[in-house]
Scaffold this motif. Structure first.
Motif, PDB file in Angstrom:
ATOM      1  N   GLY A 139      77.990 -27.165   8.916  1.00 29.49           N
ATOM      2  CA  GLY A 139      77.939 -28.555   8.489  1.00 29.49           C
ATOM      3  C   GLY A 139      76.329 -29.599   9.244  1.00 29.49           C
TER       4      GLY A 139
ATOM      5  N   SER B 169      73.521 -29.063   6.779  1.00 25.92           N
ATOM      6  CA  SER B 169      74.192 -29.418   5.691  1.00 25.92           C
ATOM      7  C   SER B 169      73.385 -31.069   5.935  1.00 25.92           C
ATOM      8  CB  SER B 169      75.577 -29.232   5.261  1.00 25.92           C
ATOM      9  OG  SER B 169      75.701 -30.287   3.777  1.00 25.92           O
ATOM     10  N   ASP B 170      74.016 -31.381   7.204  1.00 28.56           N
ATOM     11  CA  ASP B 170      73.332 -32.778   7.557  1.00 28.56           C
ATOM     12  C   ASP B 170      71.768 -32.811   7.670  1.00 28.56           C
ATOM     13  OD1 ASP B 170      75.916 -33.342   7.558  1.00 28.56           O
ATOM     14  OD2 ASP B 170      76.015 -33.368   9.421  1.00 28.56           O
TER      15      ASP B 170
ATOM     16  N   ASP C 131      75.277 -32.010   0.499  1.00 27.96           N
ATOM     17  CA  ASP C 131      76.697 -32.072   0.924  1.00 27.96           C
ATOM     18  C   ASP C 131      76.640 -30.083  -0.009  1.00 27.96           C
ATOM     19  OD1 ASP C 131      79.093 -31.733   0.747  1.00 27.96           O
ATOM     20  OD2 ASP C 131      79.549 -32.615  -0.486  1.00 27.96           O
ATOM     21  N   LEU C 132      76.955 -29.585   0.631  1.00 32.24           N
ATOM     22  CA  LEU C 132      76.303 -28.003   0.661  1.00 32.24           C
ATOM     23  C   LEU C 132      77.354 -27.296   1.550  1.00 32.24           C
ATOM     24  CD1 LEU C 132      73.039 -26.458   0.401  1.00 32.24           C
ATOM     25  CD2 LEU C 132      73.590 -28.684   1.490  1.00 32.24           C
ATOM     26  N   ASP C 133      77.436 -25.992   0.884  1.00 32.04           N
ATOM     27  CA  ASP C 133      77.246 -24.878   2.076  1.00 32.04           C
ATOM     28  C   ASP C 133      76.815 -23.598   1.806  1.00 32.04           C
ATOM     29  OD1 ASP C 133      78.840 -23.381  -0.482  1.00 32.04           O
ATOM     30  OD2 ASP C 133      80.732 -23.698  -0.117  1.00 32.04           O
TER      31      ASP C 133
ATOM     32  N   SER D  11      76.639 -22.310  -1.848  1.00 31.77           N
ATOM     33  CA  SER D  11      75.675 -22.922  -2.420  1.00 31.77           C
ATOM     34  C   SER D  11      74.636 -22.393  -2.319  1.00 31.77           C
ATOM     35  CB  SER D  11      76.022 -24.020  -2.531  1.00 31.77           C
ATOM     36  OG  SER D  11      77.435 -24.684  -3.289  1.00 31.77           O
ATOM     37  N   PHE D  12      74.299 -23.020  -0.531  1.00 34.39           N
ATOM     38  CA  PHE D  12      72.585 -22.676  -0.387  1.00 34.39           C
ATOM     39  C   PHE D  12      72.329 -21.696  -0.449  1.00 34.39           C
ATOM     40  CE2 PHE D  12      69.507 -21.292   3.370  1.00 34.39           C
ATOM     41  CZ  PHE D  12      68.928 -22.590   3.154  1.00 34.39           C
TER      42      PHE D  12
ATOM     43  N   ASN E  59      82.406 -30.166  -3.995  1.00 33.31           N
ATOM     44  CA  ASN E  59      83.252 -28.857  -3.303  1.00 33.31           C
ATOM     45  C   ASN E  59      84.797 -29.097  -3.291  1.00 33.31           C
ATOM     46  OD1 ASN E  59      81.860 -27.825  -1.442  1.00 33.31           O
ATOM     47  ND2 ASN E  59      81.374 -30.183  -0.058  1.00 33.31           N
TER      48      ASN E  59
END
Length: 287
Positions: A126, A129-130, A135-137, A140-141, A154
């Motif tokens: 998190g 992501s911030d 907004d990814l995990d 996804s990255f 999500n």
């Protein structure tokens, strides 16, 4: 050997050299050379998966990048190692070669060493992501870095991609658009903007000749955030087609973040080591 026979041999050698030179000069695949033909969503999705990068590990031995946040820009270079679905390792140096930072990213954690400030932090994904304002995990990255398909929503991660998107042909390209697009259009036409917060919109553009992703657009209405990702200069690394340039931009009412990355040398399926040691003298700054 008579002169005529010798001249023929020389001519053939020159022809081969010229042919090889012309082939080597064609360093990038041209996009848009083939028009999209009507096919089913399942066939389009399967074709995209079949042509996607097949790897267990990736080693970007050299990359250069420019990064900008709200008008403040920095340039850097480095290397990236990826063990599929497990580890993303990023080493960053300044343009003059001074070591700057090292990151070790897993599905559960993010660790970073700041070599200039002699500090480090350990947190969950998190935090990363911030910092990217996205907004990814982890997965996804990883997909963004490897030119692979992913879903940004999500809440619907478990829903099959093919059930979440509709295939279309737009401007002679294949396009997957999130199936909520029609609902979003109706809300916009009726000026019911407050109800858009329940929706995310995602569009994936696919080049018909390469069957590879060239553009991704994401709209997160709850955060008034637009995310654009572009892949350009597709070339061949170890018999695998891969974009040499990756660019992404994240824009919301308060911030504008952009990053442009050029991959200079990539190898695949090596046995990688992920060196990451926190010196005893470094101070922990987060959490």
């Amino acid at each position: 050997m008579n002169n005529r026979k010798y001249s023929k041999i020389v001519l053939r050698v020159l022809i081969v050299i010229i042919a090889l030179f012309q082939f080597s000069c064609k360093s990038f695949y041209e996009l848009g050379v083939e028009k999209a033909k009507p096919i089913s969503d399942n066939k389009l999705y399967n074709g995209l998966i079949d042509s996607s990068l097949n790897y267990q590990s990736i080693y970007v031995k050299r990359f250069s990048a420019s990064f900008s946040v709200d008008g403040i820009s920095k340039s850097f270079k480095g290397s990236i190692k990826i063990e599929k679905d497990s580890i993303i390792w990023i080493d960053i140096t300044a343009s003059v070669g001074i070591p700057v930072a090292r990151l070790l990213i897993t599905p559960d954690s993010v660790k970073m060493i700041d070599r200039l400030k002699k500090t480090y932090f350990i947190d969950d994904f998190g935090f990363f992501s911030d910092k990217l304002n996205m907004d990814l995990d982890f997965y996804s990255f990883q997909s963004i870095l490897t030119n692979s398909i992913f879903k940004i929503d999500n809440e619907e991660k478990e829903k099959a991609f093919i059930r979440s998107f509709d295939g279309k042909i737009i401007d002679n390209k294949y396009v997957f658009i999130s199936d909520k697009a029609r609902k979003i259009d109706r809300k916009l036409k009726k000026d019911k903007l407050e109800k858009l917060n329940r929706f995310n919109y995602q569009r994936v553009d696919i080049d018909p000749s390469l069957m590879r992703i060239t553009d991704i657009l994401v709209k997160e209405f709850d955060a008034a955030r637009d995310i654009t990702i572009k892949y350009r200069d597709f070339t061949v690394f170890e018999n695998r087609k891969f974009p040499k340039r990756l660019a992404f931009e994240v824009k919301d009412p308060k911030h504008l973040l952009s990053c442009n990355i050029k991959f200079n040398k990539i190898t695949f399926s090596e046995d990688l080591r992920f060196s990451f040691t926190i010196p005893d003298k470094y101070d922990q700054i987060y959490p």
